[in-house]
Design an enzyme around this catalytic site. Structure first.
Site, PDB file in Angstrom:
ATOM      1  CD  GLN A   1      67.536 -13.468  35.504  1.00  0.00           C
ATOM      2  OE1 GLN A   1      67.680 -14.799  35.409  1.00  0.00           O
ATOM      3  NE2 GLN A   1      66.740 -12.754  34.417  1.00  0.00           N
ATOM      4  CB  CYS A   2      73.278 -14.293  39.764  1.00  0.00           C
ATOM      5  SG  CYS A   2      72.988 -15.297  38.173  1.00  0.00           S
ATOM      6  CB  THR A   3      73.194 -14.123  45.313  1.00  0.00           C
ATOM      7  OG1 THR A   3      71.661 -14.493  45.446  1.00  0.00           O
ATOM      8  CG2 THR A   3      73.722 -13.502  46.437  1.00  0.00           C
TER       9      THR A   3
END
Length: 692
Positions: free
Chosen positions: A553-555
């Site tokens: 979900q996070c970069t």
């Protein structure tokens, strides 16, 4: 040479050029160092022999003028000066200006007659600055003098000034450039006066103090100086004292001399001295003169009269105004010396909309400030978390704890920009961008409509849009809107050790919505046929965050990636703005037949895409065509958005295959599936035949 032509030798006087930082430093010194001390102070200035044609013959001073032994900028020449700062305006008016000039002229004459100027040629380039600083009003009165000694009779030319290219062949000019660079590299700072010695086809550059040695050997000597003048037929002011020195030491021996007014243009690694002047001057001796010759040199004011000038810095000495001047200084220096065609005004007035105020958004905003962009709007709907400040350069720890859950990112980023540079017009907008694949419920329709209208208004009111968002689908709606409004779009995306920076194609349609040009067959793709971020996809964007773990979900990317990608995104925008076709600039790839003429843009190439691979420290610049079935920028989508507006968007948000059906991707998938040929092995084929 035309033996029948003679004419008086005329010189281009210096124009004083004082940077705002000089006055700021003078005001500081007056308040904190000089007080009532009005004794003469040593200062320094610099001049340059590489300005493009049309620039004035400049003597420049900035804040370093007061720093003892400060090294001049690269390839600039030092000028030694004397500052007389009076305590009162009456003192400024009544000071004996002739006495001041004669005294400095006497020092130059002494340096010439004693031979010190042969060893240290910078003693020939002197100036005097008379000032009065009214620090209540920040009014500065000043008057420059550039002392020059006058011979008993005027110098005369024996032929019309010639370009260096008319005297030396290209091979000699090339050799002269190499010798000049080697000569200057042997000193800690550039030398303004030297000699050129030619022995057959061999060119040599040597120090002025070695002139007598060559003359004693009957070797031809050409006197040379670094010439700040850019005029075609007239040398610069430094030649005047140089001729006096030559007249005093060798005028009795030489009836006439050759002089090279050395001008050195350098751009994109190409050096040119062919526009330098070659003069032949009739000599007379000054060796018998015991008294100092007459001295002239007071600068004329803006009315072309001998008199002082006034500069009113009451507004610019304000810290905010001073910071604006300082921000622009580097950019203006780029234009003066390296990029005379750089259009800074266009860059400064470009209104930039940054969609995403995270890692990419913060760094893009900082880089835009460096280019002098004054209008920046940041859009985000997140809050500053404790993991953000170390990666996102506009946030600090206090932004995480100031309010419950952290400050709103967009607003905090906009405020941070104003703290960095108060002159920026920055705004933060807390906004959620509706996305395909993220269903809009009945209760959320009103809010979604408001968000769409707000985004539409923002894109309409800005010139360039940066897509710096976390997910693929969040870039879809801004892409559609920007395509419909013909806005410049710069998109940047990060992987773990890869990045993409690209500009969207600038699609142009006639009244029927048909592309005005047919796509050319060459590999070079015009700007109005370049693809957007979605043109390489054969599926519509959907919910990319569903059923993903935290790391998905996070970069998650290497820390340096955002700085590289952000800087390239801003540089790409500026290059687009400098290209004569702006958004329609063709997509440069920089290789083979696709390499376009870099001169079409003052900053060089204008690529379509930049793809970086940090694990290999490699970059490539591909260019791809627009896809006629693109779910974001194709004619069908843009037309549908223009005609149906929010109703069209609602279908795209809620119906999974709507965009694919609209653009023809669904039909293309079906046709592809029907065209597939299934292979059987021999045994299966014969078995089926037997059973039949």
């Amino acid at each position: 040479m035309d033996e029948t032509w003679t004419g008086a030798l005329q010189f281009v006087p210096f124009n004083s050029f004082l940077d705002g930082g000089f006055w700021h430093k003078l005001a500081y010194n007056k308040l904190n160092v000089y007080a009532l001390d009005d004794t003469v102070k040593d200062i320094q200035a610099s001049y340059y022999n590489g300005d493009p044609s049309g620039m004035p013959c400049r003597m420049s001073l900035d804040h370093t003028a007061f720093t003892e032994n400060a090294k001049p900028p690269t390839r600039c020449l030092r000028a030694r000066g004397s500052l007389f700062n009076t305590n009162t305006l009456d003192g400024f008016k009544e000071i004996n200006k002739k006495s001041l000039l004669d005294k400095l002229g006497g020092e130059i004459w002494e340096a010439i007659t004693s031979g010190r100027a042969l060893e240290d040629t910078s003693l020939l380039s002197r100036f005097l600055l008379l000032t009065y600083a009214d620090l209540k009003k920040y009014h500065f009165y000043y008057w420059f003098a550039f002392p020059c000694l006058c011979p008993p009779t005027d110098y005369r030319l024996l032929n019309k000034p010639r370009k260096l290219s008319d005297v030396y062949v290209q091979a000699q000019t090339t050799q002269l450039i190499d010798k000049y660079n080697t000569f200057q590299a042997s000193f800690t700072e550039s030398v303004g006066y030297f000699i050129i010695v030619q022995d057959g086809d061999t060119m040599c550059i040597d120090k002025l103090c070695n002139t007598q040695k060559y003359l004693d050997n009957n070797t031809k000597v050409v006197f040379a100086f670094t010439d700040p003048s850019t005029m075609d037929d007239y040398p610069g002011w430094p030649l005047r004292n140089f001729l006096v020195l030559i007249s005093y030491h060798w005028g009795s021996r030489l009836d006439n001399i050759d002089v090279v007014c050395f001008r050195y243009l350098s751009r994109s690694g190409v050096h040119d001295v062919n526009h330098s002047l070659f003069l032949t001057v009739k000599m007379s001796s000054m060796a018998d003169m015991s008294a100092c010759p007459k001295c002239v040199g007071w600068e004329k004011n803006e009315r072309d009269k001998l008199g002082p000038r006034l500069v009113n810095l009451s507004s610019s000495m304000d810290p905010v105004r001073l910071s604006e001047s300082a921000v622009d200084l580097n950019l203006k220096l780029m234009r003066w010396r390296l990029l005379p065609n750089l259009d800074l005004e266009t860059v400064a007035k470009t209104k930039c909309l940054l969609l995403g105020a995270g890692t990419l958004g913060c760094n893009v905003a900082r880089c835009l400030l460096g280019w002098g962009v004054r209008n920046i709007t940041l859009v985000d709907n997140g809050r500053v978390s404790y993991s953000n400040p170390v990666r996102q350069t506009l946030f600090v720890f206090d932004d995480c704890k100031k309010t419950a859950g952290g400050c709103l990112k967009a607003l905090a980023a906009a405020e941070a920009l104003k703290k960095i540079f108060p002159g920026v017009n920055s705004e933060g907008v807390n906004l959620s961008i509706p996305m395909p694949g993220h269903t809009v419920s009945e209760s959320a329709i009103k809010q979604t409509r408001e968000d769409v209208e707000k985004l539409d208004s923002l894109i309409s009111s800005h010139d360039a849009v940066f897509l710096l968002l976390d997910t693929r689908e969040s870039r879809w709606l801004p892409t559609v809107m920007a395509a419909a409004k013909k806005k410049i779009v710069i998109c940047s995306a990060l992987g773990f050790d890869t990045f993409l920076v690209m500009r969207h194609g600038y699609q142009s349609y006639d009244e029927q919505g048909i592309s005005q040009q047919k796509a050319p067959l060459s590999k070079i793709i015009p700007g109005n046929h370049l693809g957007c971020y979605f043109c390489n996809d054969v599926v519509a964007p959907g919910d990319s965050t569903k059923d993903r773990t935290l790391d998905q979900q996070c970069t998650v990317s290497r820390p340096g990636m955002s700085f590289i990608a952000s800087a390239l995104a801003v540089e790409l925008l500026v290059s687009v703005l400098q290209h004569p076709e702006r958004g329609c600039a063709p997509g440069d790839t920089g290789t083979g037949d696709d390499f376009l003429d870099a001169d079409s843009c003052s900053l060089g190439l204008v690529p379509h895409q930049i793809r970086g691979f940090l694990s290999r420290f490699q970059q490539i610049m591909p260019a791809s065509r627009a896809f006629d079935k693109c779910t974001a920028c194709s004619k069908m989508v843009v037309d549908q958005y223009k005609s149906e507006g929010f109703n069209f968007l609602l279908k795209a948000f809620n119906e999974t295959h709507y965009l694919e059906d609209l653009t023809g991707l669904t039909q293309m998938h079906q046709e592809t599936a029907e065209a597939e040929v299934w292979d059987y092995d021999d045994e299966d084929e014969f078995s089926s035949m037997d059973s039949s």
